[in-house]
Design a protein around this motif. Structure first.
Motif, PDB file in Angstrom:
ATOM      1  N   GLN A   1       0.083  -3.106  -6.374  1.00 20.10           N
ATOM      2  CA  GLN A   1       0.016  -2.127  -5.283  1.00 20.10           C
ATOM      3  C   GLN A   1      -1.377  -1.541  -5.166  1.00 20.10           C
ATOM      4  O   GLN A   1      -2.049  -1.289  -6.164  1.00 20.10           O
ATOM      5  CB  GLN A   1       1.011  -0.987  -5.500  1.00 20.10           C
ATOM      6  CG  GLN A   1       2.438  -1.297  -5.114  1.00 20.10           C
ATOM      7  CD  GLN A   1       3.312  -0.049  -5.179  1.00 20.10           C
ATOM      8  OE1 GLN A   1       3.208   0.725  -6.119  1.00 20.10           O
ATOM      9  NE2 GLN A   1       4.160   0.132  -4.190  1.00 20.10           N
ATOM     10  N   GLN A   2      -1.785  -1.298  -3.920  1.00 18.03           N
ATOM     11  CA  GLN A   2      -2.978  -0.505  -3.652  1.00 18.03           C
ATOM     12  C   GLN A   2      -2.516   0.919  -3.346  1.00 18.03           C
ATOM     13  O   GLN A   2      -1.523   1.108  -2.645  1.00 18.03           O
ATOM     14  CB  GLN A   2      -3.757  -1.072  -2.472  1.00 18.03           C
ATOM     15  CG  GLN A   2      -4.288  -2.481  -2.732  1.00 18.03           C
ATOM     16  CD  GLN A   2      -4.895  -3.100  -1.477  1.00 18.03           C
ATOM     17  OE1 GLN A   2      -4.465  -2.834  -0.362  1.00 18.03           O
ATOM     18  NE2 GLN A   2      -5.898  -3.946  -1.664  1.00 18.03           N
ATOM     19  N   VAL A   3      -3.224   1.906  -3.889  1.00 19.19           N
ATOM     20  CA  VAL A   3      -2.779   3.291  -3.785  1.00 19.19           C
ATOM     21  C   VAL A   3      -3.872   4.163  -3.174  1.00 19.19           C
ATOM     22  O   VAL A   3      -5.037   4.069  -3.562  1.00 19.19           O
ATOM     23  CB  VAL A   3      -2.374   3.855  -5.163  1.00 19.19           C
ATOM     24  CG1 VAL A   3      -1.895   5.297  -5.032  1.00 19.19           C
ATOM     25  CG2 VAL A   3      -1.283   2.988  -5.800  1.00 19.19           C
TER      26      VAL A   3
ATOM     27  N   GLY B   1     -10.979  -2.711  -4.534  1.00 20.27           N
ATOM     28  CA  GLY B   1     -10.341  -2.289  -5.773  1.00 20.27           C
ATOM     29  C   GLY B   1     -10.488  -0.823  -6.109  1.00 20.27           C
ATOM     30  O   GLY B   1     -10.087  -0.386  -7.194  1.00 20.27           O
TER      31      GLY B   1
ATOM     32  N   ILE C   1     -11.142   1.797 -13.248  1.00 21.62           N
ATOM     33  CA  ILE C   1     -10.915   1.859 -11.805  1.00 21.62           C
ATOM     34  C   ILE C   1     -11.929   2.814 -11.177  1.00 21.62           C
ATOM     35  O   ILE C   1     -12.168   3.908 -11.701  1.00 21.62           O
ATOM     36  CB  ILE C   1      -9.481   2.352 -11.490  1.00 21.62           C
ATOM     37  CG1 ILE C   1      -8.451   1.390 -12.075  1.00 21.62           C
ATOM     38  CG2 ILE C   1      -9.276   2.512  -9.985  1.00 21.62           C
ATOM     39  CD1 ILE C   1      -7.021   1.924 -12.033  1.00 21.62           C
TER      40      ILE C   1
ATOM     41  N   ARG D   1       0.836  -1.198   0.000  1.00 17.47           N
ATOM     42  CA  ARG D   1       0.000   0.000   0.000  1.00 17.47           C
ATOM     43  C   ARG D   1       0.871   1.248   0.000  1.00 17.47           C
ATOM     44  O   ARG D   1       1.765   1.387   0.828  1.00 17.47           O
ATOM     45  CB  ARG D   1      -0.942   0.021   1.213  1.00 17.47           C
ATOM     46  CG  ARG D   1      -2.081  -0.967   1.086  1.00 17.47           C
ATOM     47  CD  ARG D   1      -3.077  -0.856   2.223  1.00 17.47           C
ATOM     48  NE  ARG D   1      -4.155  -1.815   2.018  1.00 17.47           N
ATOM     49  CZ  ARG D   1      -5.145  -2.036   2.879  1.00 17.47           C
ATOM     50  NH1 ARG D   1      -5.189  -1.346   4.020  1.00 17.47           N
ATOM     51  NH2 ARG D   1      -6.090  -2.926   2.604  1.00 17.47           N
TER      52      ARG D   1
ATOM     53  N   ALA E   1      -2.399   3.677 -12.143  1.00 19.40           N
ATOM     54  CA  ALA E   1      -2.963   2.459 -12.739  1.00 19.40           C
ATOM     55  C   ALA E   1      -1.873   1.417 -12.950  1.00 19.40           C
ATOM     56  O   ALA E   1      -2.095   0.208 -12.749  1.00 19.40           O
ATOM     57  CB  ALA E   1      -3.657   2.798 -14.052  1.00 19.40           C
TER      58      ALA E   1
ATOM     59  N   LEU F   1      -9.994  -0.228  -0.422  1.00 19.57           N
ATOM     60  CA  LEU F   1      -8.837  -0.788  -1.118  1.00 19.57           C
ATOM     61  C   LEU F   1      -9.055  -2.260  -1.452  1.00 19.57           C
ATOM     62  O   LEU F   1      -8.683  -2.728  -2.535  1.00 19.57           O
ATOM     63  CB  LEU F   1      -7.586  -0.598  -0.271  1.00 19.57           C
ATOM     64  CG  LEU F   1      -7.113   0.856  -0.134  1.00 19.57           C
ATOM     65  CD1 LEU F   1      -6.074   0.985   0.978  1.00 19.57           C
ATOM     66  CD2 LEU F   1      -6.540   1.368  -1.453  1.00 19.57           C
TER      67      LEU F   1
ATOM     68  N   CYS G   1       0.879   1.142 -11.124  1.00 21.83           N
ATOM     69  CA  CYS G   1       1.189   0.614  -9.787  1.00 21.83           C
ATOM     70  C   CYS G   1       0.195  -0.477  -9.399  1.00 21.83           C
ATOM     71  O   CYS G   1       0.569  -1.526  -8.864  1.00 21.83           O
ATOM     72  CB  CYS G   1       1.158   1.740  -8.752  1.00 21.83           C
ATOM     73  SG  CYS G   1       2.494   2.940  -8.879  1.00 21.83           S
ATOM     74  N   ARG G   2      -1.072  -0.208  -9.660  1.00 21.35           N
ATOM     75  CA  ARG G   2      -2.103  -1.203  -9.340  1.00 21.35           C
ATOM     76  C   ARG G   2      -1.921  -2.476 -10.155  1.00 21.35           C
ATOM     77  O   ARG G   2      -2.116  -3.574  -9.649  1.00 21.35           O
ATOM     78  CB  ARG G   2      -3.487  -0.603  -9.567  1.00 21.35           C
ATOM     79  CG  ARG G   2      -3.926   0.383  -8.476  1.00 21.35           C
ATOM     80  CD  ARG G   2      -5.182   1.114  -8.909  1.00 21.35           C
ATOM     81  NE  ARG G   2      -6.170   0.198  -9.453  1.00 21.35           N
ATOM     82  CZ  ARG G   2      -7.073  -0.457  -8.733  1.00 21.35           C
ATOM     83  NH1 ARG G   2      -7.111  -0.305  -7.418  1.00 21.35           N
ATOM     84  NH2 ARG G   2      -7.948  -1.253  -9.324  1.00 21.35           N
TER      85      ARG G   2
ATOM     86  N   VAL H   1      -9.777   3.353  -5.586  1.00 18.53           N
ATOM     87  CA  VAL H   1      -8.688   4.251  -5.195  1.00 18.53           C
ATOM     88  C   VAL H   1      -9.297   5.377  -4.363  1.00 18.53           C
ATOM     89  O   VAL H   1     -10.016   6.219  -4.900  1.00 18.53           O
ATOM     90  CB  VAL H   1      -7.958   4.839  -6.412  1.00 18.53           C
ATOM     91  CG1 VAL H   1      -6.939   5.895  -5.962  1.00 18.53           C
ATOM     92  CG2 VAL H   1      -7.267   3.744  -7.200  1.00 18.53           C
TER      93      VAL H   1
END
Length: 370
Positions: A49-51, A135, A103, A13, A42, A132, A44-45, A137
């Motif tokens: 990763q969760q952002v 899914g 997203i 995260r 996007a 998170l 990163c996801r 942001v």
């Protein structure tokens, strides 16, 4: 991979904060630039990763729509009105750009009390965790339309660090209109970028509170304060040049910026205590008590020299020695009882209070050194 950058690439995260001066130009959103940031997130996801995004810009956007001078910051009333109008435009921009990547974006507006009060902090943490996991942001901002001087963060840098704690993030990136911390004002000859900071106390004197653009409320002092909160919670924090397109990708490739390395992580509750921006009072202690706290012991009433503030049992207080704050903790006594037994040994406290004293003024499990 460069060990200095690894936490930002590998943490499950990540928190990314974006300042007003990057997002808004001439009272309008920098659409192409923001699209590049969303594309970075996007990516990163896609890498797992969760952002969480902390986005400034509502006041700057609303000020133009309401035709307010001084960027909407001429008065508290103007700032609150501008934020109320601008937040709609800000949320719409984020939602539409993320939708282009399939997203969902979610909006959360926070005041200082939402992260200073323990129960509300845990509610924020639970909401972020669920969003998170689903899914989405989360897009966070200070709720400037209702926040007053007494109940506001004042800058989104510290909000990003505190939100990172609540989200259980492993790292924080502050996208800024400067590329990091310098040894002197970057405009001065000989000023050089500091790539890594291991001890914040070594660099705290190098910053002031001015915002370079005049749009925001931060400045380097706010970023260093945010770094202190983050690293005490075990999160490295990076100040990164956000002026170019795809700034997150550029940082991952070049590592250009200032990275504040994390300290050993304390418990979640102690990290929350260390990162607090407000306290209800102060306990001033003697040298013997200060030495005891340094070895991990509780604060006993006998070591308390003076008690300031009007607090209740369970409130957060700061603990000071020789004029400096050395710890924070949750007090076991209301202020009147704390004053009554300050300096008294345990065997004398029952007669003073009229009831059996508690084990400590501040128990070690409710105390953190700062």
């Amino acid at each position: 991979m460069d060990a200095r950058l690894a936490p930002f690439a590998t943490t499950p995260r990540l928190v990314v904060k974006i300042g007003s001066s990057l997002l808004v130009e001439g009272g309008a959103i920098r659409q192409t630039w923001l699209a590049s940031v969303v594309a970075d997130i996007a990516a990163c996801r896609a890498d797992g990763q969760q952002v969480v995004v902390v986005s400034s810009g509502a006041i700057a956007l609303g000020a133009r729509r309401l035709k307010l001078g001084k960027g909407g910051r001429g008065s508290l009333d103007d700032a609150q009105a501008a934020a109320a109008v601008g937040q709609i435009a800000l949320a719409r921009a984020w939602a539409e750009l993320f939708a282009g990547h399939g997203i969902e974006a979610a909006q959360i507006l926070l005041t200082l009390g939402d992260l200073e009060d323990r129960r509300r902090y845990l509610n924020v943490a639970a909401t972020l965790d669920r969003l998170l996991a689903l899914g989405a942001v989360p897009i966070l901002n200070e709720n400037d339309s209702v926040a007053t001087q007494e109940i506001r963060f004042g800058d989104n840098d510290r909000l990003a660090a505190r939100s990172g704690q609540a989200a259980g993030a492993g790292a924080v990136i502050l996208l800024s209109d400067i590329d990091g911390l310098y040894t002197a004002n970057p405009c001065e000859p000989g000023a050089t970028l500091i790539p890594t900071v291991a001890r914040i106390d070594d660099v705290a004197h190098m910053a002031d509170g001015r915002s370079a653009s005049g749009l925001g409320t931060g400045g380097m002092a706010a970023k260093i304060a945010a770094a202190r909160i983050a690293v005490q919670a075990g999160m490295p924090l990076a100040i990164v040049d956000g002026r170019r397109d795809h700034p997150l990708t550029a940082f991952a490739k070049t590592g250009h910026g200032t990275v504040f390395t994390a300290e050993s992580c304390t418990s979640a509750r102690k990290a929350w205590l260390a990162g607090r921006l407000t306290v209800a009072g102060r306990l001033t202690i003697d040298a013997g008590a200060a030495a005891a706290l340094a070895t991990g012991k509780s604060l006993l009433a006998a070591g308390v020299v003076s008690v300031d503030g009007d607090f209740a049992r369970g409130d957060a207080v700061e603990i000071a020695h020789a004029g400096s704050v050395i710890a924070r903790g949750l007090t076991a006594y209301d202020a009147p009882d704390a004053r009554a037994i300050a300096g008294a040994r345990s065997d004398a406290q029952a007669a003073i209070l009229g009831y059996a004293p508690r084990a400590a003024m501040v128990h070690r499990d409710q105390l953190v050194m700062v």
